[in-house]
Design a protein around this motif. Structure first.
Motif, mmCIF file in Angstrom:
data_model
loop_
_atom_site.group_PDB
_atom_site.id
_atom_site.type_symbol
_atom_site.label_atom_id
_atom_site.label_comp_id
_atom_site.label_asym_id
_atom_site.label_seq_id
_atom_site.Cartn_x
_atom_site.Cartn_y
_atom_site.Cartn_z
ATOM 1 N N UNK A 142 18.555 7.244 13.191
ATOM 2 C CA UNK A 142 17.631 8.124 13.897
ATOM 3 C C UNK A 142 16.880 9.026 12.922
ATOM 4 N N UNK A 143 17.573 9.502 11.893
ATOM 5 C CA UNK A 143 16.944 10.353 10.883
ATOM 6 C C UNK A 143 15.811 9.619 10.175
ATOM 7 N N UNK A 144 16.068 8.407 9.717
ATOM 8 C CA UNK A 144 15.032 7.654 9.010
ATOM 9 C C UNK A 144 13.856 7.329 9.928
ATOM 10 N N UNK A 145 14.153 7.026 11.180
ATOM 11 C CA UNK A 145 13.074 6.749 12.123
ATOM 12 C C UNK A 145 12.199 7.982 12.318
ATOM 13 N N UNK A 146 12.817 9.135 12.508
ATOM 14 C CA UNK A 146 12.042 10.367 12.700
ATOM 15 C C UNK A 146 11.180 10.672 11.477
ATOM 16 N N UNK A 147 11.712 10.425 10.291
ATOM 17 C CA UNK A 147 10.929 10.662 9.075
ATOM 18 C C UNK A 147 9.752 9.700 8.986
ATOM 19 N N UNK A 148 9.938 8.469 9.448
ATOM 20 C CA UNK A 148 8.819 7.517 9.466
ATOM 21 C C UNK A 148 7.720 8.003 10.398
ATOM 22 N N UNK A 149 8.105 8.570 11.547
ATOM 23 C CA UNK A 149 7.110 9.128 12.466
ATOM 24 C C UNK A 149 6.398 10.308 11.806
ATOM 25 N N UNK A 150 7.132 11.150 11.125
ATOM 26 C CA UNK A 150 6.523 12.275 10.410
ATOM 27 C C UNK A 150 5.544 11.783 9.355
ATOM 28 N N UNK A 151 5.905 10.690 8.673
ATOM 29 C CA UNK A 151 5.045 10.151 7.619
ATOM 30 C C UNK A 151 3.714 9.639 8.154
ATOM 31 N N UNK A 152 3.641 9.342 9.449
ATOM 32 C CA UNK A 152 2.392 8.870 10.064
ATOM 33 C C UNK A 152 1.710 9.977 10.868
ATOM 34 N N UNK A 153 2.098 11.225 10.597
ATOM 35 C CA UNK A 153 1.534 12.363 11.336
ATOM 36 C C UNK A 153 1.769 12.253 12.837
ATOM 37 N N UNK A 154 2.938 11.738 13.187
ATOM 38 C CA UNK A 154 3.326 11.697 14.590
ATOM 39 C C UNK A 154 2.854 10.484 15.366
ATOM 40 N N UNK A 155 2.346 9.465 14.667
ATOM 41 C CA UNK A 155 1.854 8.263 15.353
ATOM 42 C C UNK A 155 3.037 7.337 15.662
ATOM 43 N N UNK A 156 3.805 7.713 16.667
ATOM 44 C CA UNK A 156 5.025 6.961 16.968
ATOM 45 C C UNK A 156 4.729 5.555 17.462
ATOM 46 N N UNK A 157 3.584 5.356 18.106
ATOM 47 C CA UNK A 157 3.247 4.013 18.599
ATOM 48 C C UNK A 157 3.126 3.031 17.442
ATOM 49 N N UNK A 167 0.845 -1.194 0.000
ATOM 50 C CA UNK A 167 0.000 0.000 0.000
ATOM 51 C C UNK A 167 0.881 1.245 0.000
ATOM 52 N N UNK A 168 0.366 2.347 -0.526
ATOM 53 C CA UNK A 168 1.177 3.557 -0.668
ATOM 54 C C UNK A 168 1.718 4.038 0.672
ATOM 55 N N UNK A 169 0.837 4.157 1.674
ATOM 56 C CA UNK A 169 1.288 4.648 2.970
ATOM 57 C C UNK A 169 2.167 3.629 3.686
ATOM 58 N N UNK A 170 1.790 2.353 3.579
ATOM 59 C CA UNK A 170 2.600 1.313 4.198
ATOM 60 C C UNK A 170 3.988 1.243 3.593
ATOM 61 N N UNK A 171 4.052 1.385 2.273
ATOM 62 C CA UNK A 171 5.350 1.338 1.596
ATOM 63 C C UNK A 171 6.229 2.512 2.017
ATOM 64 N N UNK A 172 5.630 3.694 2.156
ATOM 65 C CA UNK A 172 6.402 4.869 2.561
ATOM 66 C C UNK A 172 7.040 4.647 3.939
ATOM 67 N N UNK A 173 6.237 4.228 4.894
ATOM 68 C CA UNK A 173 6.751 4.013 6.247
ATOM 69 C C UNK A 173 7.785 2.896 6.256
ATOM 70 N N UNK A 174 7.494 1.816 5.543
ATOM 71 C CA UNK A 174 8.400 0.672 5.557
ATOM 72 C C UNK A 174 9.729 0.978 4.880
ATOM 73 N N UNK A 175 9.715 1.739 3.791
ATOM 74 C CA UNK A 175 10.984 2.103 3.149
ATOM 75 C C UNK A 175 11.865 2.894 4.113
ATOM 76 N N UNK A 176 11.256 3.794 4.854
ATOM 77 C CA UNK A 176 12.024 4.585 5.816
ATOM 78 C C UNK A 176 12.532 3.717 6.967
ATOM 79 N N UNK A 177 11.693 2.813 7.450
ATOM 80 C CA UNK A 177 12.110 1.963 8.570
ATOM 81 C C UNK A 177 13.141 0.924 8.143
#
Length: 207
Positions: A165-180, A114-124
């Motif tokens: 740390x940079x990629x992790x922070x960007x993944x959090x940004x990609x989820x609108x701050x949903x760090x959990x 999925x588009x959003x899943x792929x974005x977060x996963x690429x960063x993680x």
């Protein structure tokens, strides 16, 4: 005369990605014995890291902060590549063709479609790769005899720690701050990474 003992740090760095398993203790002796092969692989890793950063700009230009940070990262990784190539030239080595990285390929298989899943996963996945690189480069910094190489790899390990740390922070940004949710997905990917590491086995390579 004994070598100074480097400052001990967690092998995967001090960032948010805590690897589930350490590298096989046989990896460092193998890497030291076949260090020329590791150097060539390292050059390819830096080349792909720079290319991946530029790819992130192409695919996700709308993510706040990503374009500027990935531009800086691409420049930094390219500088690392240039330094590795200089060391290779000093040792009479040439780059040759990239035969691929089964470790990175194995991690990428877990990326969602999925588009959003792929974005977060690429960063993680990028964060996980940086964390493993940090661990391996730290091991080389501790195991190599040459003081110049020890300093070089210690510097690079610190850089990789910052990158995870940079990629992790960007993944959090990609989820609108949903760090959990990001942390939960990272945990799943780290379990997968441990399995991939076992499947790949020992290689005279960074991963």
């Amino acid at each position: 005369m004994s070598r100074p003992t480097p400052e001990r740090r967690p092998l995967s760095g001090e960032g948010p990605v805590i690897l589930r398993v350490p590298s096989d203790p046989r990896w460092l002796p193998l890497a030291l014995e076949r260090f020329d092969e590791v150097l060539v692989d390292h050059a390819h890793c830096e080349k792909k890291a720079a290319a991946n950063a530029l790819s992130m700009i192409q695919v996700y230009p709308e993510l706040p902060g990503l374009p500027a940070q990935m531009a800086r990262l691409a420049r930094e990784e390219s500088a690392h590549l240039a330094r590795v190539l200089e060391i290779m030239a000093m040792r009479g080595l040439t780059l040759g063709r990239d035969t691929g990285d089964p470790y990175a390929q194995g991690l990428q298989k877990a990326i969602r479609t999925s588009a959003e899943g792929r974005k977060v996963d690429r960063l993680l996945v990028a964060a996980v790769i940086e964390a493993r690189s940090c661990e391996r480069l730290s091991l080389l910094a501790e195991g190599l005899e040459d003081p110049m190489l020890r300093r070089f790899y210690a510097e690079l390990a610190q850089s990789e720690d910052g990158h995870q740390s940079l990629f992790y922070r960007l993944a959090v940004t990609a989820t609108n701050g949903d760090e959990a949710s990001v942390r939960a997905r990272l945990d799943e990917l780290l379990v997968h990474e441990a399995a991939v590491l076992e499947q790949v086995g020992l290689r005279a390579a960074i991963h």
